[in-house]
Design a protein around this motif. Sequence first.
Motif, PDB file in Angstrom:
ATOM      1  N   ARG A   8       0.818  -1.222   0.000  1.00  0.00           N
ATOM      2  CA  ARG A   8       0.000   0.000   0.000  1.00  0.00           C
ATOM      3  C   ARG A   8       0.848   1.268   0.000  1.00  0.00           C
ATOM      4  NH1 ARG A   8      -3.329  -1.055   5.268  1.00  0.00           N
ATOM      5  NH2 ARG A   8      -1.227  -1.731   5.839  1.00  0.00           N
ATOM      6  N   VAL A   9       2.131   1.135   0.399  1.00  0.00           N
ATOM      7  CA  VAL A   9       3.009   2.304   0.417  1.00  0.00           C
ATOM      8  C   VAL A   9       3.600   2.492  -0.984  1.00  0.00           C
ATOM      9  CG1 VAL A   9       5.097   3.313   1.392  1.00  0.00           C
ATOM     10  CG2 VAL A   9       3.513   2.036   2.867  1.00  0.00           C
ATOM     11  N   ILE A  11       4.824   5.527  -2.248  1.00  0.00           N
ATOM     12  CA  ILE A  11       5.984   6.423  -2.183  1.00  0.00           C
ATOM     13  C   ILE A  11       6.292   6.707  -0.721  1.00  0.00           C
ATOM     14  CG2 ILE A  11       6.915   8.705  -2.769  1.00  0.00           C
ATOM     15  CD1 ILE A  11       6.206   7.519  -5.342  1.00  0.00           C
ATOM     16  N   ASP A  12       7.539   6.516  -0.323  1.00  0.00           N
ATOM     17  CA  ASP A  12       7.955   6.948   1.012  1.00  0.00           C
ATOM     18  C   ASP A  12       9.182   7.831   0.876  1.00  0.00           C
ATOM     19  OD1 ASP A  12      10.129   5.328   0.619  1.00  0.00           O
ATOM     20  OD2 ASP A  12       9.639   3.903   2.192  1.00  0.00           O
ATOM     21  N   ALA A  20       4.402  11.587   0.735  1.00  0.00           N
ATOM     22  CA  ALA A  20       4.149  10.166   0.892  1.00  0.00           C
ATOM     23  C   ALA A  20       2.856   9.809   0.161  1.00  0.00           C
ATOM     24  CB  ALA A  20       4.009   9.830   2.372  1.00  0.00           C
ATOM     25  N   PHE A  22       0.003   6.665  -0.203  1.00  0.00           N
ATOM     26  CA  PHE A  22      -0.479   5.445   0.437  1.00  0.00           C
ATOM     27  C   PHE A  22      -1.768   5.031  -0.266  1.00  0.00           C
ATOM     28  CE2 PHE A  22      -2.730   2.962   3.577  1.00  0.00           C
ATOM     29  CZ  PHE A  22      -1.738   2.304   4.290  1.00  0.00           C
ATOM     30  N   LEU A  24      -5.257   3.375  -0.732  1.00  0.00           N
ATOM     31  CA  LEU A  24      -6.372   2.978   0.142  1.00  0.00           C
ATOM     32  C   LEU A  24      -7.235   1.912  -0.519  1.00  0.00           C
ATOM     33  CD1 LEU A  24      -7.987   6.153   1.736  1.00  0.00           C
ATOM     34  CD2 LEU A  24      -6.661   4.363   2.861  1.00  0.00           C
ATOM     35  N   THR A  25      -7.529   2.100  -1.801  1.00  0.00           N
ATOM     36  CA  THR A  25      -8.384   1.171  -2.541  1.00  0.00           C
ATOM     37  C   THR A  25      -7.773   1.010  -3.927  1.00  0.00           C
ATOM     38  OG1 THR A  25      -9.753   2.892  -3.527  1.00  0.00           O
ATOM     39  CG2 THR A  25     -10.439   2.081  -1.366  1.00  0.00           C
ATOM     40  N   ARG A  28      -7.864   4.567  -5.436  1.00  0.00           N
ATOM     41  CA  ARG A  28      -7.610   5.765  -4.649  1.00  0.00           C
ATOM     42  C   ARG A  28      -6.360   5.628  -3.793  1.00  0.00           C
ATOM     43  NH1 ARG A  28     -12.291   9.366  -3.984  1.00  0.00           N
ATOM     44  NH2 ARG A  28     -13.895   8.187  -5.099  1.00  0.00           N
ATOM     45  N   ILE A  30      -3.953   8.181  -1.075  1.00  0.00           N
ATOM     46  CA  ILE A  30      -3.849   9.491  -0.451  1.00  0.00           C
ATOM     47  C   ILE A  30      -2.387   9.927  -0.446  1.00  0.00           C
ATOM     48  CG2 ILE A  30      -5.948   9.446   0.939  1.00  0.00           C
ATOM     49  CD1 ILE A  30      -4.250   8.554   3.312  1.00  0.00           C
ATOM     50  N   ALA A  32       0.273  12.690   1.371  1.00  0.00           N
ATOM     51  CA  ALA A  32       0.386  13.546   2.559  1.00  0.00           C
ATOM     52  C   ALA A  32       1.754  14.206   2.592  1.00  0.00           C
ATOM     53  CB  ALA A  32       0.180  12.715   3.830  1.00  0.00           C
ATOM     54  N   GLU A 123      -5.509  13.468  -2.955  1.00  0.00           N
ATOM     55  CA  GLU A 123      -5.766  12.114  -3.460  1.00  0.00           C
ATOM     56  C   GLU A 123      -5.370  12.025  -4.921  1.00  0.00           C
ATOM     57  OE1 GLU A 123      -9.715  10.550  -3.811  1.00  0.00           O
ATOM     58  OE2 GLU A 123     -10.597  12.501  -4.215  1.00  0.00           O
TER      59      GLU A 123
END
Lengths: 319, 319
Positions: A8-9, A11-12, A20, A22, A24-25, A28, A30, A32, A123
Motif C-alpha cells: 500500500r506504500v 511512495i515513502d 508520501a 499510500f 487505500l483502494t 484511490r 492518499i 500527505a 488524493e
Amino acid sequence: MPQVDDARVLIDAALRDDAAVFQLTEDRAIVATVDFFAPIVDDPYAFGAIAAANALSDIYAMGATPLLALNLVAWPRDPALLELLGETLRGGSDVVGQAGAFLLGGHSIDDKEPKYGLVAVGEVHPEQVINNAGAQPGDMLVLTKPLGTGILSTAVKREMIPESDIRAAIISMSTLNAGAANAMRAVGTAVHAATDVTGFGLLGHLRNMLEASGVNARISAGSLPIFDGVRGLIVKDAVPGGTARNLEAAREYTEFIAGLEKTDQLLLADAQTSGGLLIAVTASHSQNLIAALQDNETPTASIIGEITHRGAGLIEVVA
Amino acid sequence: MPQVDDARVLIDAALRDDAAVFQLTEDRAIVATVDFFAPIVDDPYAFGAIAAANALSDIYAMGATPLLALNLVAWPRDPALLELLGETLRGGSDVVGQAGAFLLGGHSIDDKEPKYGLVAVGEVHPEQVINNAGAQPGDMLVLTKPLGTGILSTAVKREMIPESDIRAAIISMSTLNAGAANAMRAVGTAVHAATDVTGFGLLGHLRNMLEASGVNARISAGSLPIFDGVRGLIVKDAVPGGTARNLEAAREYTEFIAGLEKTDQLLLADAQTSGGLLIAVTASHSQNLIAALQDNETPTASIIGEITHRGAGLIEVVA
C-alpha cells in the motif's frame, strides 16, 4: 522502490520524493506532506499565502488533487505579534481555498521565533501518481517558475532592497502549482517525472530526480527563467546560507562548464521557497507541455535542459 | 456541525475536536492531525516515543486506525544535538511501528530550540467516527490514563526531582491509546463521545466535549487516577504556566465544591502530554467498557463522573 515493505506504500522518503503516497483502494491513494518555516517576507498575509502554496506544491508535484490542510503554528505569545498571525492565517486560508481544499484545523505552540506552515493531504489514482523516478534519456526538462527567491528574500532581509522590489517573486511564491499540474495532466503519460523546486535548489532537486531515475542530465544555464535583479544581488553577496551549502553539495555531482560564472552557479543552487515544478517530459511532447502550461496560467515555464543518458545522477551545466 | 459547508467534511475545527475527518467514499473517511512540541523529558528516545503516542492519540480518539505518519522536526544545526535527534526519531519511529502505521517522510528546519512532532493520517468508516459531540445525560465519564504529567515534567525541568522518579508517567505518555480505542470498539454504539486529554487539561477537554454535546457534567475529584507524588509537587508549586492558565479559564464554566483544595483544582486543569482518552459511555455499558479497557492493557482506567443534564457545558466538581 520504497523502503517500507508494504504494497500500500507507493511512495515513502526513500526516493526523497515530495510527499508520501499510500494506496487505500484499487482506485484511490492518499498523498500527505508537511512544510513549515520562519517568515521569509515582512508582509504577514503574503507569508501565509506563500507557506500554503509551498505546502500544497508537494501534492501537485505528485499529480494529485489537494483535499484538506491543517495549520501548523509556532508563534510568540505577544499580542502585537498575534495580529500578524491572524493575517498570516488569512493568507494561508485563502490559498488553500484557491486550491479547492478545506482548512480543517491544526496545531499551535508558543515559540520565540514565529513559524508557519501546513499539512496537506490530497488524493490521486494509484496509476496516475507522478514520482521523481521515471525520467528517461531523451526527455526534456521543463521548469515552471523563475529562480532566485532565496536571493531576493535574503536581500530584503538584509535591507539591501525594499520588499516592494520583489513583488513579482512574492506573487510567484504565492501562486499554486495547480496550473502546472493541470498542464501535466493534459499531456498524460508523456510526463515521466516531476518534483517541485524548494530548499535544495534546482540542482539539489534535479539530483534527487536523476538518482531516483538512474539517469544523467545537461542543463543550459542561459535558458533558466530568473527574476529581475537577482544576478546583481548575487554580485553584492545577497546569498542565503542554504544556497551556499547547496552549491557545495552540488559540486559532488555537477560539472560546470569552464568559465561559468559563480553567479550562475549560485543561481542554480539557490534555495527556493514555493518554487516551480521541474518536469521530465518526452521530447516529442515538450512543446505541447509548454503550450499547456501557457494555457494554464504558467507563462514563465521554459525548457532548461534534457536527460542525456543512463547514469548515476550526474549533472552537466553548459552555458 | 462543521463550519465548512461540504458533505465530505465530517469533522473540522469548529467543534474543537481532535482531528479532521474527510469522507472519501461511502465506506471510507480519512482522519488527519498534527502535533509537535519542545522536549518535555531529557531522555531523547522517550521524548520521541511520547511525541508519537501523543500525535497518534488524536486518531484513536476519533475511533480511527492509523495508516501513516510524517516527522516534523525543528532542531539546532549542532552536531552534538543531532545525535539526540537521531534517538528522538528512533523513539518516534518505534511507536509509529507499534501502531501498525508507516513513517513515510517529513520535514525538518533549523531552529534554536529543538521541537519534534508528527503528522498522523488514519482511516475510519464514516458511520463509526467517534466525535466529542454525542455525550448524553446519564452517560458515565471514563478516563483511561492517570493525570499529572504536566506537573511531573515541570518538577523534573526545575530539578526538584530526578527524571528517574517519573518513570511511570514516561511509560504512560509513551503508551498508545490503541488499547483504549479497541475497548471503545468492543462496546460499540454505547460509546457516545470521546476525546483525548492533552494541553487544555481534563477540564478544558471535558468542556469542549460538553459544549459540543450541549450537556453539563459532574466530576468526582476523589475518583481521579493520579500519578504518585503529584499532589506533593503541586504543594511545592511545580505548576506549569499552561496548567495555571487552564485553571483560570476553567473557572468560567466550573463550579468547585466549597472546600475543594487548590491542589485538586490544579490537578483537574493540569496540561497533559499524551494523556488518556476521556470517554462518555452509557451507564449500562460503563462496567463493560472498564472490563474491555482492562482486557486491552489499560488497567488505569476509572469512572470519574457523569453527564448530568442538557446544558451549556458547565462542570460541577464534587469531592
